[in-house]
Design an enzyme around this catalytic site. Structure first.
Site, PDB file in Angstrom:
ATOM      1  N   LEU A  21       0.812  -1.214   0.000  1.00  0.00           N
ATOM      2  CA  LEU A  21       0.000   0.000   0.000  1.00  0.00           C
ATOM      3  C   LEU A  21       0.845   1.263   0.000  1.00  0.00           C
ATOM      4  CD1 LEU A  21      -2.726  -1.025   2.616  1.00  0.00           C
ATOM      5  CD2 LEU A  21      -2.937  -1.010   0.128  1.00  0.00           C
ATOM      6  N   GLY A  24       7.478   4.268   3.561  1.00  0.00           N
ATOM      7  CA  GLY A  24       8.003   5.503   4.108  1.00  0.00           C
ATOM      8  C   GLY A  24       9.288   5.248   4.863  1.00  0.00           C
ATOM      9  N   MET A  26       9.757   4.836   7.974  1.00  0.00           N
ATOM     10  CA  MET A  26       9.667   3.879   9.065  1.00  0.00           C
ATOM     11  C   MET A  26       9.545   2.452   8.564  1.00  0.00           C
ATOM     12  SD  MET A  26       7.196   3.977  12.418  1.00  0.00           S
ATOM     13  CE  MET A  26       5.942   2.783  12.022  1.00  0.00           C
ATOM     14  N   VAL A  29       3.788  -0.524   4.342  1.00  0.00           N
ATOM     15  CA  VAL A  29       2.414  -0.842   4.718  1.00  0.00           C
ATOM     16  C   VAL A  29       1.837  -1.760   3.644  1.00  0.00           C
ATOM     17  CG1 VAL A  29       0.137   0.053   5.311  1.00  0.00           C
ATOM     18  CG2 VAL A  29       2.183   1.393   5.848  1.00  0.00           C
ATOM     19  N   LYS A  43       1.215  -2.526   8.949  1.00  0.00           N
ATOM     20  CA  LYS A  43       2.417  -1.688   8.925  1.00  0.00           C
ATOM     21  C   LYS A  43       3.595  -2.468   9.502  1.00  0.00           C
ATOM     22  CE  LYS A  43       2.209   2.584  10.456  1.00  0.00           C
ATOM     23  NZ  LYS A  43       2.138   3.720  11.415  1.00  0.00           N
ATOM     24  N   ASP A 138       0.285  15.451  14.855  1.00  0.00           N
ATOM     25  CA  ASP A 138       0.838  15.373  13.495  1.00  0.00           C
ATOM     26  C   ASP A 138      -0.290  15.323  12.467  1.00  0.00           C
ATOM     27  OD1 ASP A 138       2.805  15.369  11.566  1.00  0.00           O
ATOM     28  OD2 ASP A 138       3.087  13.195  11.600  1.00  0.00           O
TER      29      ASP A 138
END
Length: 520
Positions: A21, A24, A26, A29, A43, A138
């Protein structure tokens, strides 16, 4: 959504991975699913990120905070890795929708009616975050999903308790440049007023295609954006005229001068923007986009499910119970989350619990031993291979339990109920045969209406102390009730001792249901 390649594992935590999906800093996903075919967003965390000092604590906080905020504007946590497990992962319900950032970059700004509706919905989301004692910290366009039933606020990775204004690291800036509040940009404390500022900045982006501190065609550094946030006034050119004074007050430099999310919601209501209107205002292009994403996810999930178990030789296929009817209203074949119930509120309070009066239990690990810890499981989805082909005789009989219901629900996002009784009647059966029925009685507070469902159960799999049942027919327990009871739900029940069957929840479903059934 992208197809998997050789760098992707086939499964994580027992959950099959179906597509990528996003990716990033981190981690990645993935699209995944539960054993029942419910889509998940899973994730994963990059190994090097997981080894950073303090990351385990921050990741655990994300899970805990995400699970605390239960509302129509957030996704429910379904499962997650235990502390110390590698790779670390978190599974939430999957919503097939673009982010606001993705949408604006591809199609441009939202129409004015959508911006007004988005403003009301995001204020509702902030109210839910605040009610859970949190501040998101955020809020940005990429953390807002344009869902079909409502926009959703995602990614609570840096959220903290509302009274806790600390940063992740000394002197560090929390949030995303261009959308964070001046107090965050200046390395000071932040909380609910900072979220109000960020939502206002996001709404400027939705209305104009630019943040309030950006200019057309420019590429500026984070440092420049942070300077403008602290020292410059926002650019509100292109914002709907009615929204300008509201957003200007939300973008005040001094957090003490900003209105609360509730106060903003009240102002928007006077302007005609209320929560609940979003589905009626979706642009046709967004409707098509959502339909395409949903179809793609449905196809991938469906292709990954094992074929249905045929009836045992000599048995007749299951047929609907006499007098049962097809589901009327609500999404067929799935139980209702808080968000789904909220969007059906206009059809009557009875529909709010359509499908929620069923015995919805959390799936356990493949060996039937459970393994739950802190709300998660270690093994994820059960193994597809059954260990036996018949319901043990020890399971035969009648089992019953009563939960508290939801007497303190708001009556809009979830019906108020004061009793949630479940009776499960089982008899010996081979895999693929009908093995009993489940009757739920859910009483609506005040009216006394019955909102439960009655289901015929087929034995689908046997795994040690855990049984997998499928509801092959379903109808309202009160046949005169105007509610929908979907078929096809998969339930997993575990015998914890000879007199007790344990029940759990997958995500946010079945609030107020009993946690266990005892032999009657």
């Amino acid at each position: 959504m992208e197809l998997l390649d050789e760098s992707d594992p086939s499964a994580v935590g027992g959950y099959p991975l179906l597509a990528r999906l996003g990716e990033g800093g981190m981690g990645r996903v993935y699209l995944s699913r539960t054993v029942s075919g419910r889509p998940l967003a899973l994730k994963t965390v990059r190994a090097e990120v997981g080894r950073e000092p303090g990351f385990e604590e921050r990741f655990t906080r994300e899970i805990r905070n995400s699970d605390r905020v239960r509302s129509p504007w957030t996704t429910a946590v379904v499962d997650f890795s235990q502390a110390g497990h590698r790779p670390q992962w978190l599974a939430t319900e999957y919503v097939a929708a673009p982010s606001l950032a993705e949408w604006v970059q591809r199609y441009g700004r939202l129409p004015e009616p959508c911006v007004m509706a988005l403003a009301a919905e995001l204020c509702g989301a902030l109210g839910a975050v605040r009610a859970a004692g949190l501040a998101h910290r955020d809020v940005k366009p990429s953390n807002v999903l344009l869902g079909r039933r409502s926009p959703l606020l995602i990614d609570f990775g840096i959220a903290r308790a509302a009274e806790d204004s600390r940063h992740t690291m000394t002197g560090g800036v929390i949030g995303s440049p261009g959308y964070l509040a001046p107090e965050q940009a200046g390395a000071g404390g932040s909380g609910a007023p900072g979220d109000v500022f960020s939502v206002a900045a996001v709404l400027v982006y939705a209305a104009t295609g630019l943040g309030p501190f950006s200019h057309p065609g420019e590429e500026v550094s984070a440092a420049v954006l942070l300077y403008r946030i602290v020292h410059k006034e926002p650019n509100l050119a292109g914002v709907p005229e009615a929204l300008v004074p509201v957003l200007r007050s939300c973008l005040a430099k001094d957090p003490r001068q900003r209105p609360t999310a509730a106060a903003v919601g009240a102002l928007l209501e006077r302007l005609g923007a209320r929560t609940g209107g979003w589905p009626r205002l979706l642009p046709e292009t967004l409707e098509r986009d959502l339909a395409a994403r949903e179809a793609q996810a449905h196809a991938l999930v469906g292709a990954s499910l094992p074929p249905p178990v045929p009836p045992a030789p000599g048995t007749a296929p299951a047929v609907p119970a006499p007098g049962s009817t097809a589901p009327a209203g609500g999404p067929p074949g799935r139980w209702l989350t808080g968000r789904t119930g909220r969007r059906l509120a206009g059809a009557g309070a009875a529909v709010l619990l359509a499908g929620a009066g069923t015995l919805l239990v959390r799936h356990l690990s493949g060996d039937g031993s459970g393994g739950a810890s802190g709300g998660g499981t270690t093994g994820g989805a059960p193994s597809p291979t059954p260990t036996a082909a018949a319901l043990p005789a020890s399971w035969a009989g009648t089992w019953a339990g009563t939960g508290p219901g939801t007497p303190d629900a708001d009556g809009v996002t979830r019906a108020r109920t004061d009793r949630f009784a479940v009776t499960l009647t089982l008899h010996p059966a081979l895999r693929g045969e009908l093995t009993g029925k489940q009757v739920s009685k859910v009483t609506e507070k005040g009216t006394g209406r019955e909102l439960g469902c009655t289901e015929a159960l087929q034995l689908r799999e046997v795994r040690g102390t855990s049984m997998v049942f499928e509801a092959v027919t379903s109808h309202p327990t009160d046949r005169t009730a105007a509610i929908s009871c979907p078929e096809g739900n998969i339930y997993v029940v575990t015998m914890t001792d000879p007199a007790t069957l344990s029940l759990g929840e997958e995500g946010a479903q079945s609030a107020g249901a009993p946690s266990a059934l005892t032999r009657r």
